[in-house]
Design a protein around this motif. Structure first.
Motif, PDB file in Angstrom:
ATOM      1  N   LEU A 299       0.951  -1.068  -0.075  1.00 33.83           N
ATOM      2  CA  LEU A 299      -0.029  -0.046   0.008  1.00 33.83           C
ATOM      3  C   LEU A 299       0.773   1.308  -0.023  1.00 33.83           C
ATOM      4  O   LEU A 299       0.662   2.129  -0.560  1.00 33.83           O
ATOM      5  N   ARG A 300       1.783   1.087   0.783  1.00 29.70           N
ATOM      6  CA  ARG A 300       2.860   2.177   0.888  1.00 29.70           C
ATOM      7  C   ARG A 300       3.376   2.717  -0.648  1.00 29.70           C
ATOM      8  O   ARG A 300       3.728   3.783  -1.372  1.00 29.70           O
ATOM      9  N   GLN A 301       3.958   1.666  -1.482  1.00 31.91           N
ATOM     10  CA  GLN A 301       4.534   1.654  -2.605  1.00 31.91           C
ATOM     11  C   GLN A 301       3.292   2.310  -3.694  1.00 31.91           C
ATOM     12  O   GLN A 301       3.711   2.845  -4.571  1.00 31.91           O
ATOM     13  N   VAL A 302       2.127   1.777  -3.425  1.00 33.22           N
ATOM     14  CA  VAL A 302       0.937   2.388  -4.238  1.00 33.22           C
ATOM     15  C   VAL A 302       0.915   3.875  -4.227  1.00 33.22           C
ATOM     16  O   VAL A 302       0.782   4.526  -5.154  1.00 33.22           O
ATOM     17  N   ARG A 303       0.933   4.136  -2.964  1.00 35.03           N
ATOM     18  CA  ARG A 303       0.670   5.600  -2.671  1.00 35.03           C
ATOM     19  C   ARG A 303       2.031   6.469  -3.265  1.00 35.03           C
ATOM     20  O   ARG A 303       1.718   7.743  -3.825  1.00 35.03           O
ATOM     21  N   ILE A 304       3.139   5.719  -3.225  1.00 36.91           N
ATOM     22  CA  ILE A 304       4.366   6.553  -3.766  1.00 36.91           C
ATOM     23  C   ILE A 304       4.324   6.669  -5.057  1.00 36.91           C
ATOM     24  O   ILE A 304       4.563   7.665  -5.865  1.00 36.91           O
ATOM     25  N   ASP A 305       3.731   5.606  -5.635  1.00 31.49           N
ATOM     26  CA  ASP A 305       3.519   5.524  -7.399  1.00 31.49           C
ATOM     27  C   ASP A 305       2.596   6.581  -7.772  1.00 31.49           C
ATOM     28  O   ASP A 305       2.862   7.150  -8.740  1.00 31.49           O
ATOM     29  N   LEU A 306       1.519   6.681  -6.927  1.00 29.96           N
ATOM     30  CA  LEU A 306       0.566   7.807  -7.321  1.00 29.96           C
ATOM     31  C   LEU A 306       1.057   9.068  -7.354  1.00 29.96           C
ATOM     32  O   LEU A 306       0.875   9.660  -8.113  1.00 29.96           O
ATOM     33  N   LEU A 307       1.874   9.422  -6.171  1.00 36.20           N
ATOM     34  CA  LEU A 307       2.398  10.512  -6.055  1.00 36.20           C
ATOM     35  C   LEU A 307       3.611  10.938  -7.164  1.00 36.20           C
ATOM     36  O   LEU A 307       3.926  12.051  -7.236  1.00 36.20           O
ATOM     37  N   SER A 308       3.770   9.882  -7.513  1.00 37.64           N
ATOM     38  CA  SER A 308       5.207   9.984  -8.756  1.00 37.64           C
ATOM     39  C   SER A 308       4.353  10.417 -10.131  1.00 37.64           C
ATOM     40  O   SER A 308       5.294  10.523 -11.226  1.00 37.64           O
ATOM     41  N   ASN A 309       2.806  10.018 -10.327  1.00 40.39           N
ATOM     42  CA  ASN A 309       2.505  10.576 -11.395  1.00 40.39           C
ATOM     43  C   ASN A 309       2.660   9.429 -12.532  1.00 40.39           C
ATOM     44  O   ASN A 309       3.058   9.897 -13.578  1.00 40.39           O
ATOM     45  N   LYS A 310       2.897   8.350 -12.069  1.00 38.27           N
ATOM     46  CA  LYS A 310       3.064   7.237 -13.313  1.00 38.27           C
ATOM     47  C   LYS A 310       1.965   6.647 -13.838  1.00 38.27           C
ATOM     48  O   LYS A 310       1.091   6.020 -13.313  1.00 38.27           O
ATOM     49  N   GLY A 311       1.606   6.827 -15.134  1.00 39.31           N
ATOM     50  CA  GLY A 311       0.612   6.274 -15.667  1.00 39.31           C
ATOM     51  C   GLY A 311      -0.709   7.407 -15.537  1.00 39.31           C
ATOM     52  O   GLY A 311      -0.608   8.026 -14.744  1.00 39.31           O
ATOM     53  N   GLN A 312      -1.594   6.893 -16.447  1.00 38.51           N
ATOM     54  CA  GLN A 312      -2.900   7.729 -16.496  1.00 38.51           C
ATOM     55  C   GLN A 312      -3.626   7.760 -15.130  1.00 38.51           C
ATOM     56  O   GLN A 312      -3.963   8.723 -14.827  1.00 38.51           O
ATOM     57  N   GLU A 313      -3.975   6.468 -14.777  1.00 42.37           N
ATOM     58  CA  GLU A 313      -4.788   6.313 -13.518  1.00 42.37           C
ATOM     59  C   GLU A 313      -3.835   6.873 -12.566  1.00 42.37           C
ATOM     60  O   GLU A 313      -4.739   7.504 -11.594  1.00 42.37           O
ATOM     61  N   ALA A 314      -2.549   6.774 -12.354  1.00 44.21           N
ATOM     62  CA  ALA A 314      -1.805   7.548 -11.403  1.00 44.21           C
ATOM     63  C   ALA A 314      -2.020   9.035 -11.190  1.00 44.21           C
ATOM     64  O   ALA A 314      -2.069   9.680 -10.301  1.00 44.21           O
ATOM     65  N   GLN A 315      -1.997   9.600 -12.605  1.00 48.93           N
ATOM     66  CA  GLN A 315      -2.049  11.059 -12.870  1.00 48.93           C
ATOM     67  C   GLN A 315      -3.592  11.399 -12.318  1.00 48.93           C
ATOM     68  O   GLN A 315      -3.550  12.450 -11.586  1.00 48.93           O
ATOM     69  N   LEU A 316      -4.561  10.625 -12.437  1.00 44.38           N
ATOM     70  CA  LEU A 316      -5.833  11.240 -12.306  1.00 44.38           C
ATOM     71  C   LEU A 316      -6.024  10.846 -10.488  1.00 44.38           C
ATOM     72  O   LEU A 316      -6.716  11.918 -10.013  1.00 44.38           O
ATOM     73  N   ALA A 317      -5.326   9.939  -9.967  1.00 46.78           N
ATOM     74  CA  ALA A 317      -5.547   9.725  -8.706  1.00 46.78           C
ATOM     75  C   ALA A 317      -4.571  10.767  -7.879  1.00 46.78           C
ATOM     76  O   ALA A 317      -4.994  11.328  -6.681  1.00 46.78           O
ATOM     77  N   ALA A 318      -3.655  11.118  -8.607  1.00 45.90           N
ATOM     78  CA  ALA A 318      -2.841  11.973  -7.777  1.00 45.90           C
ATOM     79  C   ALA A 318      -3.315  13.376  -7.630  1.00 45.90           C
ATOM     80  O   ALA A 318      -3.096  14.283  -6.531  1.00 45.90           O
TER      81      ALA A 318
END
Length: 349
Positions: A299-318
């Protein structure tokens, strides 16, 4: 010396003065429309909890006319159209109006009720008030709805690797949850708050996430079947939040409202734990210490991945995650669990 006949006039004068004194107090009581989302309607846990808030609001000079909604999208629509002065929504619904408090439900960000208690106490502080107003809307308080657990149709799904290939419901617009599902190699199944239980119960998904109350209220034991259960590890916290347009209520009431909501915490947790305790013990899936660390790290890696804006879904979530809230949540986690990996890791979210 006054005669007996003088008393009626004296009493009339006294009564008139009392009316003049009372009238301003009556005029000061505002009457507002309060739209409340609860999937179970007026008989639901959230609606009943907010009746206590309604009584407190009267003491603070505001009369709230409560209207139950079982469809959150409809409650949001009516609020936008001005039919509601105040609306009670889940944190996912509130993301339309405030990304700071909307970030409370960030994946794995608030693992324990003690973390949530510390957070909600802080949200009632005037120091946080500037974050509670955004784009013409303001949050008037937050209260718990319960930890979100993973409901599974097979109790063998008890570690991170077992999530691969599984079908997991994901709410529309919950981009961070979708990213988590894809991150672990599972398959997202689109759902809404109004139908996710039906999707799980009908066998269209292997897993779904919800507060423990859903086992009973939404009969999710049907989807679990004989082999399923609930993984006893929160992937997030679900909260109910109050939103109003800025200026719809006086600054004094807004401050009092946030305090009233914070005071609901003990009663809310008591009811939440009652729902959790009513679930048969053999339906809880307890995971070992090593699997627990795997979940926390995933879960921590997911949050880090999201905050780094990797990928379309990550950008939307960030775009939903508020950086200041994420920092506050990390500090709270490290306060209640200082031995966690993230508390000494240089790669902090």
């Amino acid at each position: 010396m006054r005669t007996f006949r003088e008393f009626p006039l004296t009493l009339a004068v006294i009564f008139g003065l009392l009316v003049l004194l009372v009238r301003p107090a009556l005029a000061a009581t505002e009457r507002k429309q309060f739209c409340v989302f609860d999937v179970a309607g007026a008989n639901g846990f959230v609606y009943q909890l907010l009746r206590d808030y309604q009584r407190g609001a009267v003491s603070a000079g505001t009369s709230l006319v409560m209207q139950p909604y079982t469809d959150e999208d409809l409650a949001i629509r009516d609020f936008r159209e001005g039919q509601c002065d105040l609306v009670a929504l889940t944190d996912m619904g509130v993301r339309h109006f405030n990304d700071f408090t909307g970030s409370i439900s960030a994946i794995g960000a608030v693992p324990y009720y003690e973390d949530l208690r510390v957070l909600l106490h802080g949200l009632a502080s005037p120091r946080i008030a500037r974050h509670l107003s955004q784009d013409g809307y303001e949050v008037l308080g937050v209260a718990p709805m319960g930890a979100a657990y993973l409901f599974v149709n097979d109790r063998a799904i008890n570690h991170v690797e077992a999530l691969k290939g599984k079908r997991i419901t994901v709410f529309e617009g919950h981009h961070d949850a979708r990213h988590m599902v894809e991150f672990v190699g599972a398959e997202p199944v689109p759902a809404k708050i109004s139908n996710f239980a039906r999707v799980f119960n009908s066998g269209q998904a292997d897993m779904s996430y919800a507060p423990a109350a859903a086992w009973e209220v939404l009969e999710m034991f049907r989807g679990a079947g004989d082999r399923g259960g609930i993984i006893r590890y929160p992937v997030g916290q679900v909260t109910i939040q109050l939103v109003a347009r800025e200026g719809a209520f006086s600054p004094e009431f807004v401050r009092e409202s946030r305090k009233l909501m914070a005071r609901l915490y003990p009663d809310a947790i008591r009811v939440i734990r009652q729902f959790e305790d009513r679930i048969p013990s053999d339906r809880w899936v307890d995971i070992g210490p090593e699997d627990m660390r795997e979940y926390q790290e995933m879960l921590r890696q997911v949050r880090i991945d999201l905050l780094s804006n990797k990928g379309q879904e990550a950008q939307l979530a960030a775009a939903v995650y508020h950086e200041d809230m994420m920092t506050i949540l990390r500090k709270i986690r490290c306060y209640t669990n200082p031995g966690a990996m993230e508390c000494s890791d240089q790669n902090r979210e």
